[in-house]
Design an enzyme around this catalytic site. Structure first.
Site, short mmCIF file in Angstrom:
data_model
loop_
_atom_site.label_atom_id
_atom_site.label_comp_id
_atom_site.label_asym_id
_atom_site.label_seq_id
_atom_site.Cartn_x
_atom_site.Cartn_y
_atom_site.Cartn_z
N ASN A 145 0.85 -1.19 0.00
CA ASN A 145 0.00 0.00 0.00
C ASN A 145 0.89 1.25 0.00
O ASN A 145 1.69 1.44 0.92
CB ASN A 145 -0.90 -0.03 1.24
N HIS A 188 1.01 6.34 1.60
CA HIS A 188 1.79 7.34 2.34
C HIS A 188 2.93 7.95 1.54
O HIS A 188 3.51 8.95 1.97
CB HIS A 188 2.23 6.77 3.69
N HIS A 211 -5.71 3.64 -1.56
CA HIS A 211 -7.04 3.91 -1.02
C HIS A 211 -7.46 5.31 -1.49
O HIS A 211 -6.85 6.30 -1.08
CB HIS A 211 -6.96 3.86 0.53
N ARG A 259 -9.62 7.93 -0.87
CA ARG A 259 -10.54 8.33 0.20
C ARG A 259 -11.46 9.44 -0.28
O ARG A 259 -11.11 10.22 -1.16
CB ARG A 259 -9.75 8.81 1.43
N ARG A 285 -7.27 12.78 0.88
CA ARG A 285 -6.15 13.28 1.70
C ARG A 285 -4.79 12.82 1.16
O ARG A 285 -3.80 13.47 1.41
CB ARG A 285 -6.31 12.88 3.16
N GLU A 344 -8.65 0.36 -2.73
CA GLU A 344 -9.48 0.34 -1.52
C GLU A 344 -10.44 1.51 -1.62
O GLU A 344 -10.03 2.62 -1.98
CB GLU A 344 -8.62 0.52 -0.27
N THR A 374 -8.12 3.27 8.57
CA THR A 374 -9.38 2.51 8.63
C THR A 374 -9.53 1.80 9.98
O THR A 374 -8.73 0.92 10.30
CB THR A 374 -9.41 1.48 7.47
N GLU A 391 -10.82 -9.60 3.12
CA GLU A 391 -9.54 -9.21 3.71
C GLU A 391 -9.80 -9.06 5.21
O GLU A 391 -10.60 -8.21 5.61
CB GLU A 391 -9.02 -7.90 3.10
N HIS A 447 -3.57 -4.71 7.69
CA HIS A 447 -3.68 -3.58 8.62
C HIS A 447 -2.79 -3.79 9.83
O HIS A 447 -2.96 -4.76 10.58
CB HIS A 447 -5.12 -3.29 9.08
N1 PXP Z 1 -5.78 -3.16 4.16
C1 PXP Z 1 -6.74 -2.20 4.21
C2 PXP Z 1 -8.11 -2.57 3.76
C3 PXP Z 1 -6.44 -0.90 4.66
O1 PXP Z 1 -7.42 0.02 4.72
C4 PXP Z 1 -5.12 -0.60 5.02
C5 PXP Z 1 -4.76 0.79 5.46
O2 PXP Z 1 -4.95 1.67 4.39
C6 PXP Z 1 -4.14 -1.61 4.93
C7 PXP Z 1 -4.51 -2.90 4.52
C8 PXP Z 1 -2.71 -1.38 5.26
O3 PXP Z 1 -2.58 -1.07 6.60
P1 PXP Z 1 -1.15 -0.58 7.15
O4 PXP Z 1 -0.89 0.74 6.47
O5 PXP Z 1 -1.38 -0.46 8.62
O6 PXP Z 1 -0.15 -1.61 6.76
#
Ligand code: PXP
Length: 244
Positions: free
Chosen positions: A7, A10, A43, A45, A49, A70, A101, A151, A196
């Site tokens: 992901n 960031h 994601h 959003r 952001r 996402e 999330t 997931e 997550h």
């Molecule tokens: N899976 C989903 C559905 C999420 O919303 C997120 C956070 O955006 C992640 C995985 C990844 O989480 P993390 O950034 O804590 O690794």
């Protein structure tokens, strides 16, 4: 072998902090792919952001692996997904004020709305996943609305790992819930993913759950990349997942 979805939200958070056109998420995605990522997750959003609409289209056109989008089950974003056609969509709950999330989607309580969203996305050839807590009833609800995948939200797993330790009652109970929900998901023919809060310390434990297809990991990889570079951060977590 369990797959790794990286992901890269960031990277975009950093870019948006200055509203510049760098760091490039396209370049970041390419580095992740070269370093072993099996898919790239973003994601989009409602408040935009970090990831912007054009990022989704640009990634779709540049990725060599798969794009996982996402998104909240909101009509505006559903339309973008139907137009951009990512390979996968993961439906997540979304609150404006949250930092990330918080908790899984309550599929059970909004089956008819989600049934419609899932059907439209699947008709466009997109593989649809639901981000849920490790709860058997939610898994059955995902099966009822004909989702392709679940997931499992590992936020509680990560919290108990860090705060209570792997021998704590809390951690063991969450592991039990994850094992149980995973077994049901597989029996129901759902693809099993998790994500997550997964990081370099806690990822080995969750690898013990059989039938896992893919982990989605973001924050810990991007945070580590500040010190090691993105390629090394991806390679190192991939090594942990594959047991080396
Ligand atoms: N899976 C989903 C559905 C999420 O919303 C997120 C956070 O955006 C992640 C995985 C990844 O989480 P993390 O950034 O804590 O690794």
């Amino acid at each position: 072998m369990i797959k790794l979805g990286v992901n890269i939200d960031h990277i975009a958070t950093l870019r948006q902090a200055r509203k510049e056109n760098f760091p490039s998420i396209i370049e970041a995605a390419a580095i992740c792919e070269r370093s072993g990522a099996d898919s790239i997750t973003v994601h989009l959003r409602e408040d935009r952001r970090h990831i912007q609409d054009e990022d989704v289209y640009n990634l779709k056109n540049s990725l060599k692996t798969k794009l996982n989008l996402e998104m909240a089950p909101n009509e505006e974003i559903v339309k973008i997904a139907l137009d951009a056609k990512p390979d996968f969509v993961c439906i997540v709950p979304e609150k404006r004020q949250e930092l990330t999330t918080e908790g899984g989607l309550n599929v059970k309580n909004q089956k008819s709305k989600l049934l419609n969203v899932v059907a439209r996305l699947r008709k466009a050839g997109i593989i649809v996943s639901m981000f849920i807590d490790a709860d058997v009833e939610q898994v059955f609800a995902c099966s009822d609305i004909k989702a392709d995948a679940v997931e499992l939200h590992t936020g509680r797993y990560a919290k108990f790992f860090r705060e209570n330790g792997i021998n704590s009652v809390e951690f063991k109970e969450e592991m039990r819930r994850i094992f149980e929900a995973s077994q049901v998901a597989i029996k129901e023919g759902l693809i099993l993913n998790a994500g997550h809060g997964l990081d370099y310390d806690n990822v080995r434990q969750i690898c013990k759950v059989s039938g896992m297809n893919e982990f989605n990991i973001g924050f810990s990889i991007i945070a580590r990349s500040v010190f090691t570079g993105l390629g090394m951060a991806v390679k190192n977590i991939k090594k942990l997942i594959n047991g080396n």
